[in-house]
Enzyme design. Structure first.
Site, PDB file in Angstrom:
ATOM      1  N   TYR A  25     -60.058 -30.295  98.211  1.00 35.21           N
ATOM      2  CA  TYR A  25     -59.957 -30.225  96.748  1.00 35.21           C
ATOM      3  C   TYR A  25     -58.917 -29.170  96.330  1.00 35.21           C
ATOM      4  O   TYR A  25     -58.283 -29.273  95.287  1.00 35.21           O
ATOM      5  CB  TYR A  25     -61.336 -29.947  96.135  1.00 35.21           C
ATOM      6  CG  TYR A  25     -61.460 -30.399  94.698  1.00 35.21           C
ATOM      7  CD1 TYR A  25     -61.226 -31.718  94.330  1.00 35.21           C
ATOM      8  CD2 TYR A  25     -61.816 -29.491  93.696  1.00 35.21           C
ATOM      9  CE1 TYR A  25     -61.332 -32.124  93.006  1.00 35.21           C
ATOM     10  CE2 TYR A  25     -61.929 -29.897  92.373  1.00 35.21           C
ATOM     11  CZ  TYR A  25     -61.686 -31.214  92.032  1.00 35.21           C
ATOM     12  OH  TYR A  25     -61.791 -31.603  90.723  1.00 35.21           O
ATOM     13  N   LYS A  37     -60.017 -26.060  88.321  1.00 33.49           N
ATOM     14  CA  LYS A  37     -61.323 -26.248  87.674  1.00 33.49           C
ATOM     15  C   LYS A  37     -61.991 -24.902  87.390  1.00 33.49           C
ATOM     16  O   LYS A  37     -62.695 -24.764  86.387  1.00 33.49           O
ATOM     17  CB  LYS A  37     -62.234 -27.141  88.526  1.00 33.49           C
ATOM     18  CG  LYS A  37     -61.781 -28.600  88.625  1.00 33.49           C
ATOM     19  CD  LYS A  37     -61.619 -29.297  87.284  1.00 33.49           C
ATOM     20  CE  LYS A  37     -61.411 -30.792  87.411  1.00 33.49           C
ATOM     21  NZ  LYS A  37     -60.936 -31.402  86.152  1.00 33.49           N
TER      22      LYS A  37
HETATM   23  P1  NAD Z   1     -58.952 -40.973  85.829  1.00 32.56           P
HETATM   24  O1  NAD Z   1     -57.793 -41.112  86.750  1.00 32.56           O
HETATM   25  O2  NAD Z   1     -59.505 -42.199  85.235  1.00 32.56           O
HETATM   26  O3  NAD Z   1     -58.586 -39.953  84.647  1.00 32.56           O
HETATM   27  C1  NAD Z   1     -57.635 -38.922  84.763  1.00 32.56           C
HETATM   28  C2  NAD Z   1     -56.777 -39.043  83.531  1.00 32.56           C
HETATM   29  O4  NAD Z   1     -55.831 -37.962  83.434  1.00 32.56           O
HETATM   30  C3  NAD Z   1     -55.972 -40.350  83.518  1.00 32.56           C
HETATM   31  O5  NAD Z   1     -56.282 -41.102  82.374  1.00 32.56           O
HETATM   32  C4  NAD Z   1     -54.541 -39.862  83.459  1.00 32.56           C
HETATM   33  O6  NAD Z   1     -53.715 -40.728  82.703  1.00 32.56           O
HETATM   34  C5  NAD Z   1     -54.730 -38.514  82.764  1.00 32.56           C
HETATM   35  N1  NAD Z   1     -53.538 -37.677  82.890  1.00 32.56           N
HETATM   36  C6  NAD Z   1     -52.941 -37.243  84.037  1.00 32.56           C
HETATM   37  N2  NAD Z   1     -51.802 -36.583  83.724  1.00 32.56           N
HETATM   38  C7  NAD Z   1     -51.695 -36.604  82.355  1.00 32.56           C
HETATM   39  C8  NAD Z   1     -50.740 -36.106  81.445  1.00 32.56           C
HETATM   40  N3  NAD Z   1     -49.656 -35.446  81.864  1.00 32.56           N
HETATM   41  N4  NAD Z   1     -50.937 -36.302  80.114  1.00 32.56           N
HETATM   42  C9  NAD Z   1     -52.039 -36.968  79.675  1.00 32.56           C
HETATM   43  N5  NAD Z   1     -52.984 -37.462  80.504  1.00 32.56           N
HETATM   44  C10 NAD Z   1     -52.803 -37.287  81.824  1.00 32.56           C
HETATM   45  O7  NAD Z   1     -60.078 -40.206  86.665  1.00 32.56           O
HETATM   46  P2  NAD Z   1     -61.426 -39.450  86.257  1.00 32.56           P
HETATM   47  O8  NAD Z   1     -62.067 -39.152  87.560  1.00 32.56           O
HETATM   48  O9  NAD Z   1     -62.174 -40.202  85.238  1.00 32.56           O
HETATM   49  O10 NAD Z   1     -60.892 -38.065  85.684  1.00 32.56           O
HETATM   50  C11 NAD Z   1     -61.243 -37.534  84.414  1.00 32.56           C
HETATM   51  C12 NAD Z   1     -61.576 -36.047  84.577  1.00 32.56           C
HETATM   52  O11 NAD Z   1     -62.797 -35.940  85.296  1.00 32.56           O
HETATM   53  C13 NAD Z   1     -60.546 -35.223  85.346  1.00 32.56           C
HETATM   54  O12 NAD Z   1     -60.424 -33.964  84.739  1.00 32.56           O
HETATM   55  C14 NAD Z   1     -61.219 -35.078  86.708  1.00 32.56           C
HETATM   56  O13 NAD Z   1     -60.779 -33.932  87.414  1.00 32.56           O
HETATM   57  C15 NAD Z   1     -62.643 -34.931  86.280  1.00 32.56           C
HETATM   58  N6  NAD Z   1     -63.654 -35.136  87.323  1.00 32.56           N
HETATM   59  C16 NAD Z   1     -63.589 -36.218  88.145  1.00 32.56           C
HETATM   60  C17 NAD Z   1     -64.566 -36.396  89.123  1.00 32.56           C
HETATM   61  C18 NAD Z   1     -64.532 -37.586  90.030  1.00 32.56           C
HETATM   62  O14 NAD Z   1     -65.137 -37.546  91.106  1.00 32.56           O
HETATM   63  N7  NAD Z   1     -63.860 -38.671  89.662  1.00 32.56           N
HETATM   64  C19 NAD Z   1     -65.614 -35.472  89.246  1.00 32.56           C
HETATM   65  C20 NAD Z   1     -65.667 -34.382  88.377  1.00 32.56           C
HETATM   66  C21 NAD Z   1     -64.676 -34.222  87.416  1.00 32.56           C
END
Ligand code: NAD
Length: 270
Positions: free
Chosen positions: A154, A161
């Site tokens: 990670y 984070k």
């Molecule tokens: P996801 O890929 O669907 O979403 C990530 C989003 O970030 C995408 O829509 C992408 O377009 C956007 N993004 C990236 N660069 C960008 C930029 N320059 N401008 C605007 N938008 C931008 O995946 P997700 O897992 O739903 O991620 C959403 C959040 O949840 C993130 O912060 C991720 O770290 C967090 N998260 C994910 C998990 C997991 O296991 N998937 C767990 C905990 C937290």
């Protein structure tokens, strides 16, 4: 109708696996009006049909590193809606070549870019959105346990984070006097476009499901339910909080006995 009449800016929808999409859909079902920008032109063909299915507005490009696009989005929201009640920040990015191996090998360029997109974007979006939260509001971001403890692969995203979690506390302190709450949901691992870039993610999902007290992984319904609570007045005295929606994983100090037995057996056979 927990969110009836609320105007909610949802960032971070890339496709129908996105946690932001699950949250947008659920909020719309609860009576909210949704604004749903997307990060880059390539995503429009996926995001637009989703937005149309819930009558979302402001379906336009908004890369958080592009100030003109950010200005345009917020100017349009102000002109048409006048105010915002809630905002979801669901944005993270890092070079996937550095989401494997050692954190010690993180490049300066990727460190800065990861922090800018994944952390500063919350600060920038919050400053802009809070100006339109004239009736108070609720801001929610998505974080992960890798900001509290080291998690293999990670790497720099975990450090981002940590900074995001800390930003939640500082922003909550800044904005509380204006009736604006700022919280994070610390979601358990789930397969999405973003998480598929983390080295060994499939194996991590498998192991995680065996190790949580609930003996399963978190679902999109779990995370969207928590977001509804944090957006709504049900959480009216909750701010600056990192709310874990991870089937209890972060509350444990050692893997369950059945997992330990399997691991020990494997070690003996080795
Ligand atoms: P996801 O890929 O669907 O979403 C990530 C989003 O970030 C995408 O829509 C992408 O377009 C956007 N993004 C990236 N660069 C960008 C930029 N320059 N401008 C605007 N938008 C931008 O995946 P997700 O897992 O739903 O991620 C959403 C959040 O949840 C993130 O912060 C991720 O770290 C967090 N998260 C994910 C998990 C997991 O296991 N998937 C767990 C905990 C937290």
């Amino acid at each position: 109708m927990l969110l009836k009449g609320k105007k909610i800016l949802i960032t971070g929808v890339a496709n129908d696996w996105s946690m932001a999409w699950a949250i947008a859909k659920r909020a719309a079902e609860q009576g909210a009006e949704i604004a749903m920008p997307y990060a880059m032109p390539a995503l429009e063909k996926r995001v637009r049909p989703l937005a149309e299915s819930i009558g979302a507005k402001f379906v336009q490009e908004c890369n958080v590193q592009n100030d003109e696009q950010m200005d345009d989005l917020f100017n349009k929201i102000e002109a048409e809606w006048g105010h915002i009640d809630c905002m979801l920040h669901a944005i993270a990015f890092s070079d996937k070549n550095e989401l494997t191996g050692r954190y010690a090998d993180t490049s300066r360029e990727n460190f800065k870019n990861t922090m800018d997109i994944s952390v500063y974007s919350l600060v920038d979006l919050t400053r802009r959105a809070s100006k339109l939260m004239t009736n108070g509001g609720s801001i929610v971001t998505l974080t992960y346990y890798g900001g509290e403890k080291s998690v293999p692969n990670y790497n720099v995203m975990g450090v981002a984070k940590s900074a995001l979690d800390s930003s939640v506390r500082y922003l909550a302190s800044d904005l509380g006097a204006n009736g604006i709450r700022v919280n994070a949901i610390s979601a358990g691992p789930i397969m999405t476009l973003a998480s598929s870039g983390v080295g060994g993610f499939k194996a991590m999902l498998r192991l995680n499901a065996e190790q949580t007290p609930l003996r399963r992984n978190m679902t999109l319904d779990d995370v969207s339910g928590a977001a509804l609570y944090l957006f709504s007045d049900l959480s009216s005295a909750v701010t600056g909080e990192i709310h874990h929606v991870d089937c209890g994983y972060s509350t444990t100090g050692m893997m369950p006995n059945d997992m330990k037995d399997i691991l020990l057996k494997g070690l003996e056979e080795k």
